[in-house]
Scaffold this motif. Structure first.
Motif, PDB file in Angstrom:
ATOM      1  N   ASN A   1      -2.047   0.327  -0.523  1.00 47.16           N
ATOM      2  CA  ASN A   1      -1.082   0.091  -1.603  1.00 47.16           C
ATOM      3  C   ASN A   1      -0.682   1.437  -2.180  1.00 47.16           C
ATOM      4  O   ASN A   1      -1.434   2.410  -2.074  1.00 47.16           O
ATOM      5  CB  ASN A   1      -1.720  -0.787  -2.686  1.00 47.16           C
ATOM      6  CG  ASN A   1      -0.752  -1.155  -3.791  1.00 47.16           C
ATOM      7  OD1 ASN A   1       0.413  -1.414  -3.537  1.00 47.16           O
ATOM      8  ND2 ASN A   1      -1.228  -1.183  -5.025  1.00 47.16           N
TER       9      ASN A   1
ATOM     10  N   GLY B   1      -5.584  -8.459 -14.300  1.00 44.80           N
ATOM     11  CA  GLY B   1      -5.577  -7.035 -14.004  1.00 44.80           C
ATOM     12  C   GLY B   1      -5.053  -6.177 -15.137  1.00 44.80           C
ATOM     13  O   GLY B   1      -5.654  -5.140 -15.469  1.00 44.80           O
TER      14      GLY B   1
ATOM     15  N   TRP C   1      -2.186  -9.484  -8.983  1.00 44.98           N
ATOM     16  CA  TRP C   1      -3.428  -9.284  -9.741  1.00 44.98           C
ATOM     17  C   TRP C   1      -3.139  -8.699 -11.119  1.00 44.98           C
ATOM     18  O   TRP C   1      -3.688  -9.148 -12.132  1.00 44.98           O
ATOM     19  CB  TRP C   1      -4.367  -8.357  -8.956  1.00 44.98           C
ATOM     20  CG  TRP C   1      -5.628  -8.006  -9.692  1.00 44.98           C
ATOM     21  CD1 TRP C   1      -6.551  -8.872 -10.209  1.00 44.98           C
ATOM     22  CD2 TRP C   1      -6.107  -6.689  -9.992  1.00 44.98           C
ATOM     23  NE1 TRP C   1      -7.586  -8.175 -10.810  1.00 44.98           N
ATOM     24  CE2 TRP C   1      -7.342  -6.837 -10.691  1.00 44.98           C
ATOM     25  CE3 TRP C   1      -5.632  -5.401  -9.729  1.00 44.98           C
ATOM     26  CZ2 TRP C   1      -8.077  -5.741 -11.133  1.00 44.98           C
ATOM     27  CZ3 TRP C   1      -6.373  -4.312 -10.159  1.00 44.98           C
ATOM     28  CH2 TRP C   1      -7.588  -4.483 -10.861  1.00 44.98           C
TER      29      TRP C   1
ATOM     30  N   ASN D   1       6.316   1.616  -6.410  1.00 49.76           N
ATOM     31  CA  ASN D   1       5.325   1.424  -5.352  1.00 49.76           C
ATOM     32  C   ASN D   1       5.882   1.982  -4.049  1.00 49.76           C
ATOM     33  O   ASN D   1       6.993   1.649  -3.655  1.00 49.76           O
ATOM     34  CB  ASN D   1       4.983  -0.057  -5.192  1.00 49.76           C
ATOM     35  CG  ASN D   1       3.683  -0.266  -4.457  1.00 49.76           C
ATOM     36  OD1 ASN D   1       3.475   0.236  -3.374  1.00 49.76           O
ATOM     37  ND2 ASN D   1       2.780  -1.033  -5.071  1.00 49.76           N
TER      38      ASN D   1
ATOM     39  N   SER E   1      -4.925   1.922  -5.561  1.00 48.04           N
ATOM     40  CA  SER E   1      -5.221   1.385  -4.233  1.00 48.04           C
ATOM     41  C   SER E   1      -6.717   1.440  -3.980  1.00 48.04           C
ATOM     42  O   SER E   1      -7.405   2.342  -4.459  1.00 48.04           O
ATOM     43  CB  SER E   1      -4.481   2.191  -3.161  1.00 48.04           C
ATOM     44  OG  SER E   1      -4.535   1.539  -1.913  1.00 48.04           O
TER      45      SER E   1
ATOM     46  N   TYR F   1     -11.010  -7.863  -9.052  1.00 48.88           N
ATOM     47  CA  TYR F   1     -10.227  -7.403  -7.890  1.00 48.88           C
ATOM     48  C   TYR F   1     -10.657  -8.150  -6.628  1.00 48.88           C
ATOM     49  O   TYR F   1      -9.809  -8.628  -5.858  1.00 48.88           O
ATOM     50  CB  TYR F   1     -10.431  -5.899  -7.730  1.00 48.88           C
ATOM     51  CG  TYR F   1      -9.559  -5.246  -6.693  1.00 48.88           C
ATOM     52  CD1 TYR F   1      -8.369  -4.618  -7.048  1.00 48.88           C
ATOM     53  CD2 TYR F   1      -9.937  -5.225  -5.352  1.00 48.88           C
ATOM     54  CE1 TYR F   1      -7.574  -4.004  -6.092  1.00 48.88           C
ATOM     55  CE2 TYR F   1      -9.145  -4.612  -4.392  1.00 48.88           C
ATOM     56  CZ  TYR F   1      -7.964  -4.005  -4.772  1.00 48.88           C
ATOM     57  OH  TYR F   1      -7.181  -3.399  -3.815  1.00 48.88           O
TER      58      TYR F   1
ATOM     59  N   GLU G   1       0.238  -8.337  -3.407  1.00 48.26           N
ATOM     60  CA  GLU G   1      -1.031  -8.896  -3.902  1.00 48.26           C
ATOM     61  C   GLU G   1      -1.493  -8.139  -5.152  1.00 48.26           C
ATOM     62  O   GLU G   1      -1.958  -8.748  -6.129  1.00 48.26           O
ATOM     63  CB  GLU G   1      -2.102  -8.767  -2.821  1.00 48.26           C
ATOM     64  CG  GLU G   1      -1.832  -9.566  -1.564  1.00 48.26           C
ATOM     65  CD  GLU G   1      -2.796  -9.197  -0.454  1.00 48.26           C
ATOM     66  OE1 GLU G   1      -3.206 -10.099   0.292  1.00 48.26           O
ATOM     67  OE2 GLU G   1      -3.158  -7.996  -0.334  1.00 48.26           O
ATOM     68  N   HIS G   2      -1.346  -6.829  -5.127  1.00 50.40           N
ATOM     69  CA  HIS G   2      -1.777  -6.007  -6.253  1.00 50.40           C
ATOM     70  C   HIS G   2      -0.957  -6.324  -7.498  1.00 50.40           C
ATOM     71  O   HIS G   2      -1.497  -6.439  -8.608  1.00 50.40           O
ATOM     72  CB  HIS G   2      -1.633  -4.527  -5.880  1.00 50.40           C
ATOM     73  CG  HIS G   2      -2.192  -3.586  -6.896  1.00 50.40           C
ATOM     74  ND1 HIS G   2      -1.399  -2.857  -7.751  1.00 50.40           N
ATOM     75  CD2 HIS G   2      -3.478  -3.237  -7.193  1.00 50.40           C
ATOM     76  CE1 HIS G   2      -2.157  -2.099  -8.521  1.00 50.40           C
ATOM     77  NE2 HIS G   2      -3.415  -2.306  -8.212  1.00 50.40           N
ATOM     78  N   GLN G   3       0.346  -6.487  -7.328  1.00 50.79           N
ATOM     79  CA  GLN G   3       1.192  -6.842  -8.469  1.00 50.79           C
ATOM     80  C   GLN G   3       0.801  -8.201  -9.026  1.00 50.79           C
ATOM     81  O   GLN G   3       0.793  -8.413 -10.252  1.00 50.79           O
ATOM     82  CB  GLN G   3       2.664  -6.842  -8.066  1.00 50.79           C
ATOM     83  CG  GLN G   3       3.597  -7.081  -9.246  1.00 50.79           C
ATOM     84  CD  GLN G   3       5.069  -7.097  -8.850  1.00 50.79           C
ATOM     85  OE1 GLN G   3       5.396  -7.225  -7.669  1.00 50.79           O
ATOM     86  NE2 GLN G   3       5.942  -6.950  -9.821  1.00 50.79           N
TER      87      GLN G   3
ATOM     88  N   LEU H   1      -6.143  -4.810  -1.707  1.00 54.47           N
ATOM     89  CA  LEU H   1      -4.901  -5.537  -1.934  1.00 54.47           C
ATOM     90  C   LEU H   1      -3.685  -4.738  -1.481  1.00 54.47           C
ATOM     91  O   LEU H   1      -3.599  -3.531  -1.711  1.00 54.47           O
ATOM     92  CB  LEU H   1      -4.748  -5.863  -3.420  1.00 54.47           C
ATOM     93  CG  LEU H   1      -5.808  -6.791  -4.035  1.00 54.47           C
ATOM     94  CD1 LEU H   1      -5.682  -6.781  -5.557  1.00 54.47           C
ATOM     95  CD2 LEU H   1      -5.668  -8.216  -3.493  1.00 54.47           C
TER      96      LEU H   1
END
Length: 370
Positions: A248, A138, A132, A158, A119, A341, A128-130, A124
């Protein structure tokens, strides 16, 4: 040309050859089974079955065991049973164990950009992070960052966005943070340090005694479900949101890179899909359990739900921007991680903001009339 006659063994000769063949099969079968069965130990950074990451670790192990038909057997160990909670990376890297469940934010002291895979303050969100990690670059950057340590990492659960944390006194401006001993981890700890607070590293299992005894003044852990289970509402009265420091809650599964490279393709797929399934289920479960836990906290304890004052939010956002620039300058790889990122954040945030607005509108439409 006459018929071809094949001589077949009979009597004692047939019995002897059959016995030799059967013996060879008996000896070969266990050898094949042994070659196809792997027994791995998974250490974690969590107490056993801790709401959120502890349960995710157990479910991943159970999925791998079931889907592999026993060919890959995972035995699970809670924090402290084999190694301390913050030693999981080293344990997998040096071969003490084969696999671990933890969070990348614990390694930012040795890899400044590691926290980006858990995080980033004001960064994100979970979906959104997933995107990336899995749909952009990522994962490739993550692999490059961790390869010198001999491990391969996967998203593996998560807990969703975190709350801002538990404070013994109400906050009004940035000066209230100066000198405050705050249990906070990840890049958010660096932001708080730049605001004058004193970040403290406290494991999940030691968090409640630290708050109870007053060795810390405030504590940020995760979200209502884990906070309630830990007992934090007993010793702090002000519960702050939003969790700008940790929007996150990604966990990671670490596997020895050498073992991963030798793993058969079907077992690789099983591990990958077991982790991916837990990211989806863990996130859905976080929303379900946090909604119920927040209601219980506010109904059971003398707790005030507070919003961070604007001066603190503005100062934190400025400190976060400076922190990202500083991390990007630590190495060429860190610079590429930061830029990748930020690119994902720029590309995805417009749709995320619109989706959030639609969700808020739907919520207002279903509120009872007053």
């Amino acid at each position: 040309m006459g018929p071809c006659i094949i001589s077949m063994p009979t009597g004692p000769e047939l019995t002897r050859r059959a016995a030799l063949g059967a013996g060879a099969a008996v000896l070969a079968a266990p050898a094949v089974a042994r070659a196809q069965t792997l027994h791995w130990r998974m250490v974690t950074s969590w107490p056993k079955d801790r709401t959120g990451p502890g349960i995710s670790a157990r479910r991943i192990a159970e999925r791998i065991n079931a889907l592999s038909g026993g060919r890959l057997r995972i035995d699970l160990f809670a924090a402290g049973e084999i190694v301390p909670p913050f030693a999981v990376l080293d344990a997998v890297s040096n071969g003490t164990v084969e696999i671990g469940h933890t969070a990348s934010l614990y390694w930012q002291g040795r890899m400044p950009a590691a926290g980006f895979f858990t995080s980033v303050p004001f960064g994100l969100g979970p979906i959104e992070h997933q995107a990336w990690i899995e749909l952009r670059d990522g994962q490739a950057l993550w692999d490059e960052l961790y390869s010198p340590h001999g491990v391969r990492a996967f998203l593996a659960g998560n807990t969703g966005p975190s709350m801002g944390g538990w404070f013994r006194r109400r906050l009004s401006d940035v000066d209230d943070l100066k000198g405050m001993r705050l249990r906070v981890q990840g890049l958010g700890a660096e932001v708080y340090a730049r605001l004058g607070a004193v970040p403290m590293t406290v494991s999940a299992g030691d968090l409640l005694p630290a708050l109870e005894k007053g060795s810390i003044d405030a504590a940020e852990f995760l979200a209502p479900a884990t906070d309630l289970e830990t007992g934090l509402p007993k010793y702090a009265s002000f519960y702050y949101a939003p969790g700008f420091n940790k929007p996150n809650g990604a966990s990671e599964l670490l596997i020895s890179l050498g073992l991963w490279d030798r793993l058969p393709a079907d077992l690789r797929s099983i591990v990958t899909e077991a982790c991916r399934a837990e990211h989806t289920l863990g996130l859905a479960e976080a929303y379900q359990t946090n909604a119920a836990a927040l209601t219980e906290i506010l109904g059971k304890y003398p707790v005030t739900l507070e919003a961070f004052p604007r001066p603190i939010m503005e100062a934190a956002q400025a400190a976060s921007a400076g922190l990202l620039a500083d991390i990007g300058a630590t190495s060429p790889l860190a610079g590429r991680i930061v830029e990748s990122y930020k690119g994902a954040l720029q590309d995805l945030r417009g749709w995320s903001a619109l989706a959030a607005d639609m969700a808020r509108a739907n919520t207002r439409a279903h509120l009872p009339a007053r």
